[in-house]
Design an enzyme around this catalytic site. Structure first.
Site, PDB file in Angstrom:
ATOM      1  N   ILE A  67       0.830  -1.206   0.000  1.00  0.00           N
ATOM      2  CA  ILE A  67       0.000   0.000   0.000  1.00  0.00           C
ATOM      3  C   ILE A  67       0.864   1.255   0.000  1.00  0.00           C
ATOM      4  O   ILE A  67       0.664   2.184  -0.782  1.00  0.00           O
ATOM      5  CB  ILE A  67      -0.944   0.017   1.219  1.00  0.00           C
ATOM      6  CG1 ILE A  67      -1.876  -1.192   1.182  1.00  0.00           C
ATOM      7  CG2 ILE A  67      -1.745   1.316   1.273  1.00  0.00           C
ATOM      8  CD1 ILE A  67      -2.611  -1.433   2.483  1.00  0.00           C
ATOM      9  N   ASP A  89      10.937   2.803   6.420  1.00  0.00           N
ATOM     10  CA  ASP A  89      10.676   1.394   6.161  1.00  0.00           C
ATOM     11  C   ASP A  89      11.957   0.607   6.445  1.00  0.00           C
ATOM     12  O   ASP A  89      13.007   0.905   5.867  1.00  0.00           O
ATOM     13  CB  ASP A  89      10.235   1.170   4.710  1.00  0.00           C
ATOM     14  CG  ASP A  89       9.565  -0.177   4.502  1.00  0.00           C
ATOM     15  OD1 ASP A  89      10.164  -1.208   4.895  1.00  0.00           O
ATOM     16  OD2 ASP A  89       8.457  -0.213   3.953  1.00  0.00           O
ATOM     17  N   LEU A 139      12.446  -2.438   5.680  1.00  0.00           N
ATOM     18  CA  LEU A 139      12.571  -3.450   4.628  1.00  0.00           C
ATOM     19  C   LEU A 139      12.466  -4.874   5.166  1.00  0.00           C
ATOM     20  O   LEU A 139      12.914  -5.823   4.523  1.00  0.00           O
ATOM     21  CB  LEU A 139      13.878  -3.281   3.845  1.00  0.00           C
ATOM     22  CG  LEU A 139      14.059  -1.931   3.127  1.00  0.00           C
ATOM     23  CD1 LEU A 139      15.387  -1.889   2.387  1.00  0.00           C
ATOM     24  CD2 LEU A 139      12.904  -1.657   2.168  1.00  0.00           C
ATOM     25  N   THR A 168       9.598  -6.432   5.590  1.00  0.00           N
ATOM     26  CA  THR A 168       8.608  -7.044   4.689  1.00  0.00           C
ATOM     27  C   THR A 168       8.468  -6.254   3.397  1.00  0.00           C
ATOM     28  O   THR A 168       8.066  -6.796   2.383  1.00  0.00           O
ATOM     29  CB  THR A 168       7.224  -7.154   5.369  1.00  0.00           C
ATOM     30  OG1 THR A 168       6.785  -5.844   5.771  1.00  0.00           O
ATOM     31  CG2 THR A 168       7.280  -8.048   6.595  1.00  0.00           C
ATOM     32  N   ALA A 227       2.821   1.259   7.694  1.00  0.00           N
ATOM     33  CA  ALA A 227       3.717   0.187   8.121  1.00  0.00           C
ATOM     34  C   ALA A 227       3.028  -0.729   9.125  1.00  0.00           C
ATOM     35  O   ALA A 227       2.337  -0.263  10.036  1.00  0.00           O
ATOM     36  CB  ALA A 227       4.986   0.774   8.741  1.00  0.00           C
ATOM     37  N   TYR A 243      -3.477  -9.819  15.326  1.00  0.00           N
ATOM     38  CA  TYR A 243      -3.354  -8.746  14.341  1.00  0.00           C
ATOM     39  C   TYR A 243      -4.578  -7.831  14.369  1.00  0.00           C
ATOM     40  O   TYR A 243      -4.452  -6.599  14.422  1.00  0.00           O
ATOM     41  CB  TYR A 243      -3.172  -9.335  12.940  1.00  0.00           C
ATOM     42  CG  TYR A 243      -3.239  -8.301  11.839  1.00  0.00           C
ATOM     43  CD1 TYR A 243      -2.190  -7.416  11.635  1.00  0.00           C
ATOM     44  CD2 TYR A 243      -4.356  -8.206  11.005  1.00  0.00           C
ATOM     45  CE1 TYR A 243      -2.244  -6.444  10.633  1.00  0.00           C
ATOM     46  CE2 TYR A 243      -4.418  -7.254  10.003  1.00  0.00           C
ATOM     47  CZ  TYR A 243      -3.369  -6.376   9.825  1.00  0.00           C
ATOM     48  OH  TYR A 243      -3.444  -5.424   8.842  1.00  0.00           O
ATOM     49  N   ASN A 258     -10.224  -6.375   2.335  1.00  0.00           N
ATOM     50  CA  ASN A 258      -9.198  -7.152   1.622  1.00  0.00           C
ATOM     51  C   ASN A 258      -8.682  -6.428   0.383  1.00  0.00           C
ATOM     52  O   ASN A 258      -9.423  -6.208  -0.573  1.00  0.00           O
ATOM     53  CB  ASN A 258      -9.774  -8.515   1.225  1.00  0.00           C
ATOM     54  CG  ASN A 258     -10.255  -9.300   2.423  1.00  0.00           C
ATOM     55  OD1 ASN A 258     -11.224  -8.905   3.083  1.00  0.00           O
ATOM     56  ND2 ASN A 258      -9.597 -10.396   2.727  1.00  0.00           N
ATOM     57  N   ILE A 263      -7.854 -24.243  -1.065  1.00  0.00           N
ATOM     58  CA  ILE A 263      -8.880 -23.413  -0.441  1.00  0.00           C
ATOM     59  C   ILE A 263      -9.101 -23.856   0.999  1.00  0.00           C
ATOM     60  O   ILE A 263      -9.275 -25.045   1.275  1.00  0.00           O
ATOM     61  CB  ILE A 263     -10.193 -23.503  -1.235  1.00  0.00           C
ATOM     62  CG1 ILE A 263      -9.980 -22.930  -2.644  1.00  0.00           C
ATOM     63  CG2 ILE A 263     -11.322 -22.767  -0.515  1.00  0.00           C
ATOM     64  CD1 ILE A 263     -11.176 -23.075  -3.547  1.00  0.00           C
ATOM     65  N   ARG A 271      -9.869 -23.383   9.144  1.00  0.00           N
ATOM     66  CA  ARG A 271      -9.256 -22.232   9.799  1.00  0.00           C
ATOM     67  C   ARG A 271     -10.321 -21.342  10.422  1.00  0.00           C
ATOM     68  O   ARG A 271     -11.413 -21.164   9.871  1.00  0.00           O
ATOM     69  CB  ARG A 271      -8.457 -21.454   8.760  1.00  0.00           C
ATOM     70  CG  ARG A 271      -7.724 -20.244   9.273  1.00  0.00           C
ATOM     71  CD  ARG A 271      -6.953 -19.573   8.157  1.00  0.00           C
ATOM     72  NE  ARG A 271      -5.854 -20.405   7.660  1.00  0.00           N
ATOM     73  CZ  ARG A 271      -5.103 -20.081   6.612  1.00  0.00           C
ATOM     74  NH1 ARG A 271      -5.362 -18.964   5.943  1.00  0.00           N
ATOM     75  NH2 ARG A 271      -4.133 -20.871   6.232  1.00  0.00           N
TER      76      ARG A 271
END
Length: 315
Positions: free
Chosen positions: A18, A37, A39, A41, A80, A147, A176, A207, A269
């Site tokens: 993003i 950043d 770096l 990720t 971030a 998260y 998403n 899936i 999951r």
């Protein structure tokens, strides 16, 4: 057309999915852009050479060092984060440092440096299993992962810092996200990245659950637009929250059908069954309008992305 005021702007996570897309647009608009950043990720290849890059891990940085970087910065876009739900379940402590400690240090530094506004990248994962669809910002939060909870805590810190310290903050709850520079490798890739990689390599798409779970997929360029509108708005924000979602959803099975043919079902999951944004608040207050179309992106853009060209189909 009215000429846009040139500003000094900081984007955290400016080498990420993003953040790098946001940086490119801000530079095209003529702003002076700084990037923080580390770096971990983000990718070096995503860094725009016209922006000044500080390789700094926010959660490890000294506040006084951040204040120095933030000198004369008007707007901070905090994109971030250590993203993705499942990795956060496996390593909640590391995720908390990256996602909670970072926002506290950043907000503290922004107050000291006199930053006018912070636009915070929040997450729709704060809702957990929503019960109202489309889901409004007033819906209760019930995060199903570290998260999701951490991103919600970031919202609360933004609101508190606005009330206590007077800094203007606004929180954008992303649904998403897909588009150019999305991840196609490692633990941070999205379901579209997983399916595209598998299809490119001649592997059946894997899936989770039964594939009937539905997601509100939102184009990254629409997310960039929402950020800039929030950053430029004349409104006074006190941790105000906005859903940034397309306002329509599709099942994971439907996504798989758009990308390829063969599917296999595997892991069970814990995850919300459905996400669907009520985006009327963002439309009314920010003047935002999503334009992305997932089906068109998959058919016309997905296979042209540089990341996918690196894959060779297995014999």
């Amino acid at each position: 057309m009215k000429k846009m005021k040139k500003m000094k702007i900081l984007v955290t996570g400016g080498a990420g999915f993003i953040g790098s897309n946001l940086v490119d647009v801000l530079l095209k608009q003529g702003h002076d852009v700084l990037i923080i950043d580390d770096l971990s990720t983000g990718k070096q290849s995503n860094l725009n050479p016209l922006a000044l890059h500080y390789k700094v891990a926010l959660h490890e940085a000294l506040v006084e060092d951040l204040v120095e970087i933030l000198t004369n910065v008007e707007v901070v876009y905090h994109t971030a984060a250590l993203a993705r739900v499942q990795p956060s379940i496996q390593d909640p402590v590391r995720y908390n440092e990256a996602n909670v400690t970072s926002i506290v240090k950043l907000l503290t530094a922004c107050v000291s440096a006199g930053v006018r506004r912070v636009v915070y990248s929040a997450s729709s994962s704060a809702y957990g299993n929503a019960t109202i669809f489309p889901t409004p910002e007033t819906h209760f939060t019930d995060s199903l992962s570290p998260y999701g909870l951490q991103k919600y805590i970031g919202e609360l810190y933004c609101k508190m810092y606005s009330k206590v310290y007077g800094i203007d903050t606004v929180c954008l709850r992303y649904f998403n996200i897909y588009g150019p520079r999305m991840n196609f490798e490692g633990a941070y890739k999205t379901v579209i990245g997983v399916f595209a990689e598998q299809t490119k390599n001649g592997i059946p798409m894997t899936i989770t659950n039964d594939g009937n779970q539905r997601r509100d997929f939102t184009y990254v360029k629409d997310v960039v637009s929402a950020n800039i509108l929030a950053g430029n708005s004349k409104e006074k924000f006190v941790g105000d929250v906005f859903n940034i979602g397309n306002g329509g959803n599709v099942s994971i099975n439907e996504v798989a059908d758009m990308i390829g043919d063969e599917k296999v079902y595997g892991e069970i999951r814990l995850e919300p069954f459905e996400t669907l944004a009520d985006n009327n608040k963002a439309k009314a207050v920010l003047g935002w309008e999503p334009k992305g179309n997932l089906h068109r992106f998959i058919k016309e853009e997905l296979w042209e992305l540089d990341q996918l060209k690196n894959y060779t189909k297995k014999l």
